[in-house]
Design an enzyme around this catalytic site. Sequence first.
Site, PDB file in Angstrom:
ATOM      1  N   THR A  91     -15.829   1.219   0.643  1.00  0.00           N
ATOM      2  CA  THR A  91     -14.910   2.297   0.985  1.00  0.00           C
ATOM      3  C   THR A  91     -14.855   3.363  -0.101  1.00  0.00           C
ATOM      4  O   THR A  91     -15.126   3.081  -1.276  1.00  0.00           O
ATOM      5  CB  THR A  91     -13.489   1.714   1.196  1.00  0.00           C
ATOM      6  OG1 THR A  91     -12.545   2.773   1.346  1.00  0.00           O
ATOM      7  CG2 THR A  91     -13.058   0.884  -0.011  1.00  0.00           C
ATOM      8  N   ASP A  92     -14.444   4.571   0.291  1.00  0.00           N
ATOM      9  CA  ASP A  92     -14.249   5.632  -0.702  1.00  0.00           C
ATOM     10  C   ASP A  92     -13.004   5.399  -1.540  1.00  0.00           C
ATOM     11  O   ASP A  92     -12.829   6.018  -2.593  1.00  0.00           O
ATOM     12  CB  ASP A  92     -14.177   7.003  -0.032  1.00  0.00           C
ATOM     13  CG  ASP A  92     -13.073   7.142   1.014  1.00  0.00           C
ATOM     14  OD1 ASP A  92     -12.357   6.151   1.272  1.00  0.00           O
ATOM     15  OD2 ASP A  92     -12.931   8.235   1.582  1.00  0.00           O
ATOM     16  N   GLU A  93     -12.125   4.489  -1.110  1.00  0.00           N
ATOM     17  CA  GLU A  93     -10.869   4.276  -1.835  1.00  0.00           C
ATOM     18  C   GLU A  93     -11.085   3.676  -3.224  1.00  0.00           C
ATOM     19  O   GLU A  93     -10.185   3.729  -4.063  1.00  0.00           O
ATOM     20  CB  GLU A  93      -9.918   3.406  -1.005  1.00  0.00           C
ATOM     21  CG  GLU A  93      -9.502   4.076   0.286  1.00  0.00           C
ATOM     22  CD  GLU A  93      -8.387   3.351   1.004  1.00  0.00           C
ATOM     23  OE1 GLU A  93      -7.456   2.863   0.342  1.00  0.00           O
ATOM     24  OE2 GLU A  93      -8.446   3.276   2.245  1.00  0.00           O
ATOM     25  N   TYR A 149      -5.794  -3.384  -2.162  1.00  0.00           N
ATOM     26  CA  TYR A 149      -6.980  -3.345  -1.293  1.00  0.00           C
ATOM     27  C   TYR A 149      -8.159  -2.699  -1.993  1.00  0.00           C
ATOM     28  O   TYR A 149      -9.251  -3.269  -2.086  1.00  0.00           O
ATOM     29  CB  TYR A 149      -6.672  -2.594   0.008  1.00  0.00           C
ATOM     30  CG  TYR A 149      -7.913  -2.103   0.712  1.00  0.00           C
ATOM     31  CD1 TYR A 149      -8.888  -3.006   1.140  1.00  0.00           C
ATOM     32  CD2 TYR A 149      -8.138  -0.744   0.934  1.00  0.00           C
ATOM     33  CE1 TYR A 149     -10.043  -2.566   1.774  1.00  0.00           C
ATOM     34  CE2 TYR A 149      -9.286  -0.292   1.567  1.00  0.00           C
ATOM     35  CZ  TYR A 149     -10.231  -1.209   1.984  1.00  0.00           C
ATOM     36  OH  TYR A 149     -11.379  -0.771   2.599  1.00  0.00           O
ATOM     37  N   LYS A 203     -11.836  -4.250  -3.249  1.00  0.00           N
ATOM     38  CA  LYS A 203     -13.126  -3.742  -2.812  1.00  0.00           C
ATOM     39  C   LYS A 203     -13.957  -3.255  -3.994  1.00  0.00           C
ATOM     40  O   LYS A 203     -15.184  -3.427  -4.021  1.00  0.00           O
ATOM     41  CB  LYS A 203     -12.941  -2.610  -1.798  1.00  0.00           C
ATOM     42  CG  LYS A 203     -12.511  -3.083  -0.426  1.00  0.00           C
ATOM     43  CD  LYS A 203     -13.528  -4.016   0.234  1.00  0.00           C
ATOM     44  CE  LYS A 203     -14.791  -3.294   0.636  1.00  0.00           C
ATOM     45  NZ  LYS A 203     -15.736  -4.210   1.354  1.00  0.00           N
TER      46      LYS A 203
END
Length: 354
Positions: free
Chosen positions: A132-134, A158, A162
Amino acid sequence: MILVTGGAGFIGANFVLDWLNGNDEAVINLDKLTYAGNLQTLASLENDPRHLFVQGDIGDRTLVGRLLQEHQVRAVINFAAESHVDRSIHGPGDFIQTNVVGTFNLLEAVRDYWNGLEGEAKAAFRFLHVSTDEVYGTLSASDAPFSESNRYEPNSPYSASKAASDHLVRAWHHTYGLPVLTTNCSNNYGPYHFPEKLIPLVILNALAGKPLPIYGDGQQIRDWLYVKDHCSAIRTVLAQGRLGETYNVGGWNEKANLDVVRSICSILDELRPKTDGTGYATQITYVQDRPGHDRRYAIDARKLERELGWKPAETFESGIRKTVQWYLDNQDWVNNVTSGQYRQWLEQHYGNKA
C-alpha cells in the site's frame, strides 16, 4: 499454476476473476476467510477446474509448503493482509499477526520450496508482494506524490504492519536471493468491495436512507485506483518486473473524501433518485476524525509506465460510475455481505461519533 493468497478478499478476488477471464493458467486460492473474505464473490468459479480454493492461513508453513510442492507453483501473489485502518486502531494485534508474522512464515515456506527448484523452474519463479501507499506516511498539499524512493513513515498500526512486511520481502531478496517483486498501490475501489470502506459504505448508506459519515472536514485526499486497473498492473509487474524492484501503482486521481462522496451522491441522484425529491447529499454527516488520520496520499506511477508500459484505463469519473452501477445491480451480493457482524461493527465504530 499460480498461488494467490487472500484471493477471497476485495482485490484478491478481483484479481482471480480477471486472471481466469484472460488465460487458462490455473489458480490455487488460499484464504483464511476472515470477516472480509467472501466466497460468494467467486461463485462464478464454483465448478471451474482452473480454480482450487483452499481455506487456510499464510502463517501455516506446512500447508503452504504442501500446496507449492503438490502443484509445482511457478508464482505466488500475496494479497493476504488485514487492511482496514480503523480496525487496526481498535485491535492492532491481528494486524501484527497476519501482516508481519504471517508474511514471515509465508516467505519461509516459499524460500524452502524455491531452494528445491532447479534450472528453468527456479529461474522463472516469482514472489509478488502486494502492498500500500500508506507505508510512505502522509503528504502536505504542496508535496510531490510518493515515488518508490520515498522513505517509509507509517502512521497507523495497519500501515506500520504493512511496512514491516515490505521490509521482510526486501530482506529475503537481498539476503537469500528470493526472486521478489513489490507493488505499492493507492486506494482501490470497484466491484466486490467490503462495505466498511468509504465508497461502498456511502453507496449502501445512501440507498438505505442512513447518514453518510465523513471524518473531520472531509478534505483528506486520496489517489483512487479502479480495482481492475490494479489487477492489470499486477499482471504486468509479474510478467515483466525487474527482480527486487518496487513499483508504485496509482490511478492519477487525487480526490478529497468529501468530493468522492458528493460524486457518488450525484450519480445516485441520476440513477436511483429519491422518491421525496431531495438529493442524497443531504444525508452527509460529519463525524469525529480518527486518530493519526493521514491528510494526503498521492502516487507517482511513472516508473511503472516508463519501464513496463502500464497506465490505468479508467478515470475516476468512469470508474466511480461503473462502481455505483455494480452495487445497484448486485443487491444479492450486498445483502449477503451486510451480516449481523458487519452491522455491529458499524454501530460500534460510528454510532457514538455523529
